[in-house]
Each structure stands twice: as C-alpha cells, then as structure tokens.
Design a protein around this motif. Structure first.
Motif, PDB file in Angstrom:
ATOM      1  N   ARG A  55       0.850  -1.178   0.000  1.00 43.08           N
ATOM      2  CA  ARG A  55       0.000   0.000   0.000  1.00 43.08           C
ATOM      3  C   ARG A  55       0.887   1.230   0.000  1.00 43.08           C
ATOM      4  NH1 ARG A  55      -5.217  -0.984   1.152  1.00 43.08           N
ATOM      5  NH2 ARG A  55      -5.576   1.057   2.046  1.00 43.08           N
ATOM      6  N   PRO A  56       0.339   2.403  -0.359  1.00 48.31           N
ATOM      7  CA  PRO A  56       1.181   3.597  -0.408  1.00 48.31           C
ATOM      8  C   PRO A  56       1.854   3.904   0.919  1.00 48.31           C
ATOM      9  CG  PRO A  56      -0.917   3.990  -1.510  1.00 48.31           C
ATOM     10  CD  PRO A  56      -1.025   2.659  -0.846  1.00 48.31           C
ATOM     11  N   ALA A  57       3.071   4.440   0.842  1.00 46.44           N
ATOM     12  CA  ALA A  57       3.765   4.914   2.037  1.00 46.44           C
ATOM     13  C   ALA A  57       3.078   6.166   2.557  1.00 46.44           C
ATOM     14  CB  ALA A  57       5.223   5.207   1.702  1.00 46.44           C
ATOM     15  N   ARG A  58       3.271   6.456   3.814  1.00 53.14           N
ATOM     16  CA  ARG A  58       2.672   7.642   4.419  1.00 53.14           C
ATOM     17  C   ARG A  58       3.609   8.832   4.247  1.00 53.14           C
ATOM     18  NH1 ARG A  58      -2.370   8.346   5.320  1.00 53.14           N
ATOM     19  NH2 ARG A  58      -2.444   6.232   6.143  1.00 53.14           N
ATOM     20  N   ALA A  59       3.095   9.949   3.759  1.00 56.43           N
ATOM     21  CA  ALA A  59       3.918  11.138   3.542  1.00 56.43           C
ATOM     22  C   ALA A  59       4.300  11.783   4.865  1.00 56.43           C
ATOM     23  CB  ALA A  59       3.164  12.144   2.680  1.00 56.43           C
ATOM     24  N   GLN A  60       5.366  12.587   4.827  1.00 55.60           N
ATOM     25  CA  GLN A  60       5.793  13.339   6.008  1.00 55.60           C
ATOM     26  C   GLN A  60       4.812  14.481   6.247  1.00 55.60           C
ATOM     27  OE1 GLN A  60       9.721  15.038   5.733  1.00 55.60           O
ATOM     28  NE2 GLN A  60       9.571  16.071   7.708  1.00 55.60           N
ATOM     29  N   ALA A  61       4.085  14.406   7.327  1.00 51.59           N
ATOM     30  CA  ALA A  61       3.054  15.398   7.606  1.00 51.59           C
ATOM     31  C   ALA A  61       3.674  16.756   7.933  1.00 51.59           C
ATOM     32  CB  ALA A  61       2.183  14.937   8.774  1.00 51.59           C
ATOM     33  N   LEU A  62       2.899  17.801   7.664  1.00 51.03           N
ATOM     34  CA  LEU A  62       3.336  19.139   8.055  1.00 51.03           C
ATOM     35  C   LEU A  62       3.413  19.222   9.571  1.00 51.03           C
ATOM     36  CD1 LEU A  62       1.315  21.593   5.770  1.00 51.03           C
ATOM     37  CD2 LEU A  62       3.723  21.000   5.613  1.00 51.03           C
ATOM     38  N   ALA A  63       4.494  19.810  10.055  1.00 46.51           N
ATOM     39  CA  ALA A  63       4.662  20.016  11.493  1.00 46.51           C
ATOM     40  C   ALA A  63       5.369  21.349  11.680  1.00 46.51           C
ATOM     41  CB  ALA A  63       5.469  18.881  12.117  1.00 46.51           C
ATOM     42  N   GLY A  64       4.665  22.303  12.223  1.00 47.21           N
ATOM     43  CA  GLY A  64       5.262  23.625  12.376  1.00 47.21           C
ATOM     44  C   GLY A  64       5.119  24.441  11.105  1.00 47.21           C
ATOM     45  N   PRO A  65       5.779  25.587  11.045  1.00 49.17           N
ATOM     46  CA  PRO A  65       5.658  26.482   9.888  1.00 49.17           C
ATOM     47  C   PRO A  65       6.159  25.819   8.604  1.00 49.17           C
ATOM     48  CG  PRO A  65       6.737  27.576  11.745  1.00 49.17           C
ATOM     49  CD  PRO A  65       6.672  26.121  12.086  1.00 49.17           C
ATOM     50  N   VAL A  66       5.528  26.151   7.480  1.00 53.81           N
ATOM     51  CA  VAL A  66       6.014  25.652   6.197  1.00 53.81           C
ATOM     52  C   VAL A  66       7.302  26.383   5.835  1.00 53.81           C
ATOM     53  CG1 VAL A  66       3.732  24.999   5.377  1.00 53.81           C
ATOM     54  CG2 VAL A  66       4.584  27.299   4.917  1.00 53.81           C
ATOM     55  N   PRO A  67       8.207  25.741   5.074  1.00 54.13           N
ATOM     56  CA  PRO A  67       9.484  26.378   4.740  1.00 54.13           C
ATOM     57  C   PRO A  67       9.306  27.684   3.975  1.00 54.13           C
ATOM     58  CG  PRO A  67       9.528  24.037   4.221  1.00 54.13           C
ATOM     59  CD  PRO A  67       8.117  24.374   4.560  1.00 54.13           C
ATOM     60  N   GLU A  68      10.174  28.646   4.263  1.00 55.73           N
ATOM     61  CA  GLU A  68      10.232  29.897   3.501  1.00 55.73           C
ATOM     62  C   GLU A  68      11.325  29.759   2.452  1.00 55.73           C
ATOM     63  OE1 GLU A  68       8.688  33.709   5.959  1.00 55.73           O
ATOM     64  OE2 GLU A  68      10.742  33.103   6.360  1.00 55.73           O
ATOM     65  N   LEU A  69      10.995  30.080   1.221  1.00 60.73           N
ATOM     66  CA  LEU A  69      11.897  29.857   0.099  1.00 60.73           C
ATOM     67  C   LEU A  69      12.377  31.170  -0.496  1.00 60.73           C
ATOM     68  CD1 LEU A  69       9.765  27.050  -1.565  1.00 60.73           C
ATOM     69  CD2 LEU A  69      11.707  26.759  -0.020  1.00 60.73           C
ATOM     70  N   ASP A  70      13.577  31.138  -1.030  1.00 62.20           N
ATOM     71  CA  ASP A  70      14.153  32.334  -1.647  1.00 62.20           C
ATOM     72  C   ASP A  70      13.652  32.541  -3.072  1.00 62.20           C
ATOM     73  OD1 ASP A  70      15.888  33.078   0.560  1.00 62.20           O
ATOM     74  OD2 ASP A  70      17.053  31.290   0.054  1.00 62.20           O
ATOM     75  N   GLU A  71      13.309  31.434  -3.741  1.00 72.71           N
ATOM     76  CA  GLU A  71      12.846  31.551  -5.124  1.00 72.71           C
ATOM     77  C   GLU A  71      12.088  30.294  -5.527  1.00 72.71           C
ATOM     78  OE1 GLU A  71      15.305  33.442  -8.482  1.00 72.71           O
ATOM     79  OE2 GLU A  71      15.450  31.278  -8.910  1.00 72.71           O
ATOM     80  N   VAL A  72      11.050  30.486  -6.314  1.00 69.16           N
ATOM     81  CA  VAL A  72      10.309  29.369  -6.899  1.00 69.16           C
ATOM     82  C   VAL A  72      10.099  29.675  -8.379  1.00 69.16           C
ATOM     83  CG1 VAL A  72       8.134  28.092  -6.960  1.00 69.16           C
ATOM     84  CG2 VAL A  72       9.128  28.744  -4.765  1.00 69.16           C
ATOM     85  N   THR A  73      10.519  28.749  -9.226  1.00 72.69           N
ATOM     86  CA  THR A  73      10.320  28.872 -10.669  1.00 72.69           C
ATOM     87  C   THR A  73       9.385  27.764 -11.127  1.00 72.69           C
ATOM     88  OG1 THR A  73      12.510  29.834 -11.016  1.00 72.69           O
ATOM     89  CG2 THR A  73      11.428  28.870 -12.930  1.00 72.69           C
ATOM     90  N   VAL A  74       8.300  28.162 -11.779  1.00 70.98           N
ATOM     91  CA  VAL A  74       7.324  27.201 -12.293  1.00 70.98           C
ATOM     92  C   VAL A  74       7.378  27.230 -13.814  1.00 70.98           C
ATOM     93  CG1 VAL A  74       4.893  26.540 -12.400  1.00 70.98           C
ATOM     94  CG2 VAL A  74       5.845  27.508 -10.280  1.00 70.98           C
ATOM     95  N   ARG A  75       7.646  26.061 -14.396  1.00 72.72           N
ATOM     96  CA  ARG A  75       7.671  25.945 -15.857  1.00 72.72           C
ATOM     97  C   ARG A  75       6.456  25.158 -16.305  1.00 72.72           C
ATOM     98  NH1 ARG A  75      12.389  27.310 -19.332  1.00 72.72           N
ATOM     99  NH2 ARG A  75      11.297  27.740 -21.264  1.00 72.72           N
ATOM    100  N   ILE A  76       5.702  25.710 -17.249  1.00 75.45           N
ATOM    101  CA  ILE A  76       4.545  25.010 -17.793  1.00 75.45           C
ATOM    102  C   ILE A  76       5.068  24.043 -18.854  1.00 75.45           C
ATOM    103  CG2 ILE A  76       2.225  25.244 -18.724  1.00 75.45           C
ATOM    104  CD1 ILE A  76       2.829  26.835 -16.090  1.00 75.45           C
ATOM    105  N   VAL A  77       5.156  22.779 -18.500  1.00 76.81           N
ATOM    106  CA  VAL A  77       5.720  21.780 -19.412  1.00 76.81           C
ATOM    107  C   VAL A  77       4.717  21.435 -20.511  1.00 76.81           C
ATOM    108  CG1 VAL A  77       6.726  19.472 -19.599  1.00 76.81           C
ATOM    109  CG2 VAL A  77       7.155  20.863 -17.556  1.00 76.81           C
ATOM    110  N   THR A  78       3.479  21.205 -20.145  1.00 75.33           N
ATOM    111  CA  THR A  78       2.420  20.902 -21.112  1.00 75.33           C
ATOM    112  C   THR A  78       1.155  21.637 -20.708  1.00 75.33           C
ATOM    113  OG1 THR A  78       3.308  18.665 -21.418  1.00 75.33           O
ATOM    114  CG2 THR A  78       1.108  19.084 -22.268  1.00 75.33           C
TER     115      THR A  78
END
Length: 404
Positions: A55-78
C-alpha cells in the motif's frame, strides 16, 4: 455471499497489453474457497498481490511552519495552448515571465518545437539558501508531449526530487507510463510519487460531452517496476522538504462539483482501486460519479511574498483549493495561483462569483491554464488586468523573495 471485485464488462487502458476479461467472483470454482471461505486474511493477501504487494507509504506530515523559500520557478511543461511568437521576456512587478518561443534558430533549419495538448504538466524548481529541489506536478495526456517538451526545456528527469499527481484523470496522468519507460534507470532511487488517496487509482469512464468513453487507469505494477515510492498525502504533507500538498480539499465555499467522469471501485489484472478503502462501497455496482476526494494542490511559500499555489485542475473548486492551502500552512497571503481552475463548464454567474472570491483573497498573480476556459480569462482580463498573467506551454514564471 458473493464477492465481486470487478463484475461487469468495461473498457480498460493498458498500453501494448491484451487485457483478460476474467473476473474474480465467488462463482468461480477455482477461487470460491479462497474468497468465500478464507475470510478477510485471504482477501487481504489476494488484493495485496493484485496491487503490487504494498500500500502507499505515508507522507511526512506538516509540522510547524512551512518552509520559507528564496525563489520558486514554475515551468509550464504541457498545457492546452501555446503562442510561439509572444514577446520572450517581460516583468510584472516581482514576477519574471519568460516564454519559450518555437523551434527556429539562425544556424539551422526549423526543428522540433513544443507540443500542446488537452492536459497539464508543471515543473517547479525551488531554492532555499544553497538547497535546490525539483518537483514535477502532473504528466499531461501523452508521453510524446511530455518527453518532447522536457527535452526541449533541457530539464533532466534524473534531477527530480519528487513527483506529484493531482488526481486520477487521464489528461493529468496519461504521460506518466511513457515518461517512466523513457527514463528507466535514470530517476533517483525510490523517487516519491505523491497521490491524494486510493480513489486516484480507480478505473474511470468519461461521461461528459462531447464523447463518452474509457478514461484510463493507472498501472500500479508499472509504478512499482519503476522503483517509485508511491506516497499517500490525504493530509497536508511536505514535498521534498520545500513545498507542501494541500491534503484532500474540503468544501468550504459556494463551489459545486461537476462530475465529468465516473469511477469503478475494484481491481482487475492488478489495476484499479482497493474496495476496502471505500466506506460501504459495493464493488458490484456500476460506475459511481467522481467526487474527487483524492484531489490535491501543491504549494510553496516564497519569503516575504506568500503562497504560490499550483491548483492543477480544481475539480473541488479553485477557491476551496486556495483556502485549504492557507489553512494548512497558516500563511494567509497568496502570491500566485497557477493551474486549471475548471471553470469552462460553468455559467457566467458562477464565473463572476468565483472572480469576486478571488478578488477578496487578493492574490498578486492569477495564471489560469488548461481547463479554466476562455470566458473566465476574458472576464478576469476586464476586472483584474494587472493581476492576470497569460501563460502557456513552455512559459517559465519566476517568483523571488522580497528584498530584506
């Protein structure tokens, strides 16, 4: 007692493979003792074998604040649309927009160019300090488009840290099997594939206009053979230590679910969904309308800017997806919403209500793709011209942290 996992004749999609028409029932003398006399343990063992043994593995649940990132680039592949002669680069406040163009070069004849189709795939590169993570969200309708576009965009599948499947519709997972085949032995060992629930794996039929028919099913054994770690994220979970999933999206707004597809509960020839995961499910019934309980969005928190939310398809509502991401992250500011908003089937009044809700939430950028519909785009262009961003196959969107 009669136990039937897949009791009726229906079309199934398995590439290059003849599919057996034999069903597993208590009327089959070869299996009667196993299913009807062996009880729950026998059934569990049988289903485990049919579903690839795990069966599927269990994901790492959110605990505490979500990470703050310096940059996010989203590419529309299709995406469903492209415009090859758009201006290559422009800036919209803190957002850098770069379009791909096409396969024309000054030193050679025209060559391969981007392929668009009715499907969606997005690639996110996130950076925090010296850390970089790469996530592929959805896989479009065909592997031909996905593999072609990834190559032209010079994106290396071997660099991927995570895969995400937003929901079990073919225009979002159709390219997956061919992508895995083309990159056999190249992907990171035990690369996680995040899904929102067991109903992601149910076989589906398209029931809406213009044509009804088989809408495919995910080959779970193929995922196992590709050495992916199928990871369940019914609840909000971290993605590669940088992003997070929304978890299953609640119904918190005026939005209504339209169900263009129906799913069959049960397993045949190792594909399908485990009926034990559905409360009071009767595998003998016919197709049931999709409620998309398993649908998830993917989000990133850009430092000083807010959330960048990839809605993918928004069957459960784009407003609901945004509110879910806000609630689970504790971040109220929305920097950008990108993806399918699933507004094409709705009437103008519903679009206006959606637009009013988006205005109230105040995202800096709105990027409708795929199934959002031209009517919504034109309405948003008239009422939110400074926030609306036109993107299509090949577009790269770069979101940078606010200056300290």
């Amino acid at each position: 007692m009669t136990v039937t996992l897949n009791p009726s004749s229906m079309p199934w999609t398995r590439a290059n493979e003849a599919v057996s028409r034999r069903f597993i029932t208590c009327d089959d003398p070869d299996r009667r003792d196993l299913l009807c006399g062996g009880g729950a343990l026998a059934m569990s063992l049988l289903l485990a074998g049919l579903l690839g043994g795990s069966r599927p593995a269990r994901a790492q649940a959110l605990a505490g604040p979500v990470p703050e990132l310096d940059e996010v680039t989203v590419r529309i592949v299709t995406d469903s649309y492209q415009f090859a002669v758009a201006p290559k680069t422009r800036k919209a406040e803190s957002l850098l927009i770069e379009h791909f163009g096409w396969g024309v070069s000054p030193d050679r004849p025209p060559g391969p160019t981007m392929v668009s189709e009715f499907g969606l795939s997005m690639h996110a590169t996130s950076r925090r300090g010296e850390e970089t993570r790469r996530t592929l969200v959805d896989f479009g309708f065909t592997p031909q488009a996905l593999n072609n576009n990834l190559a032209l965009l010079e994106m290396q599948p071997s660099d991927l840290d995570a895969l995400v499947l937003s929901h079990g519709h073919y225009d979002h997972f159709g390219g997956l099997a061919g992508f895995l085949a083309a990159n056999k032995g190249k992907l990171k060992s035990k690369l996680p594939l995040y899904v929102g629930g067991e109903d992601c794996f149910c076989a589906r039929e398209w029931t809406a206009p213009p044509v009804k028919g088989d809408f495919g099913v995910i080959d779970r054994k193929g995922l196992e053979e590709a050495r992916l770690t199928v990871t369940s994220t019914e609840r909000p979970s971290l993605i590669a230590g940088h992003g997070f999933t929304s978890g299953q999206i609640g119904q918190r707004s005026f939005e209504k679910i339209l169900s263009p597809s129906a799913m069959r509960i049960g397993v045949r020839d190792g594909v399908g969904c485990d009926p034990r995961s559905f409360a009071k499910a009767d595998p003998q019934q016919g197709p049931v309308p999709d409620q998309f309980q398993h649908e998830i969005a993917t989000a990133f928190n850009v430092k000083g800017r807010g959330l960048v939310i990839l809605t993918s398809c928004s069957h459960r509502g784009v407003v609901n997806a945004i509110r879910q991401a806000q609630a689970v992250s504790g971040v109220s500011k929305v920097h950008a919403v990108i993806g399918g908003f699933h507004l094409a089937p709705y009437q103008p009044e519903y679009l206006r209500e959606t637009l009013a809700a988006l205005k109230e939430m105040g995202p800096d950028h709105i990027v409708p793709l795929h199934c959002s519909g031209e009517a919504f785009y034109e309405m948003a262009k008239a009422e939110m011209p400074t926030k609306l961003v036109r993107a299509y196959t090949g577009t790269r969107l770069t979101f940078s942290a606010a200056a300290a």
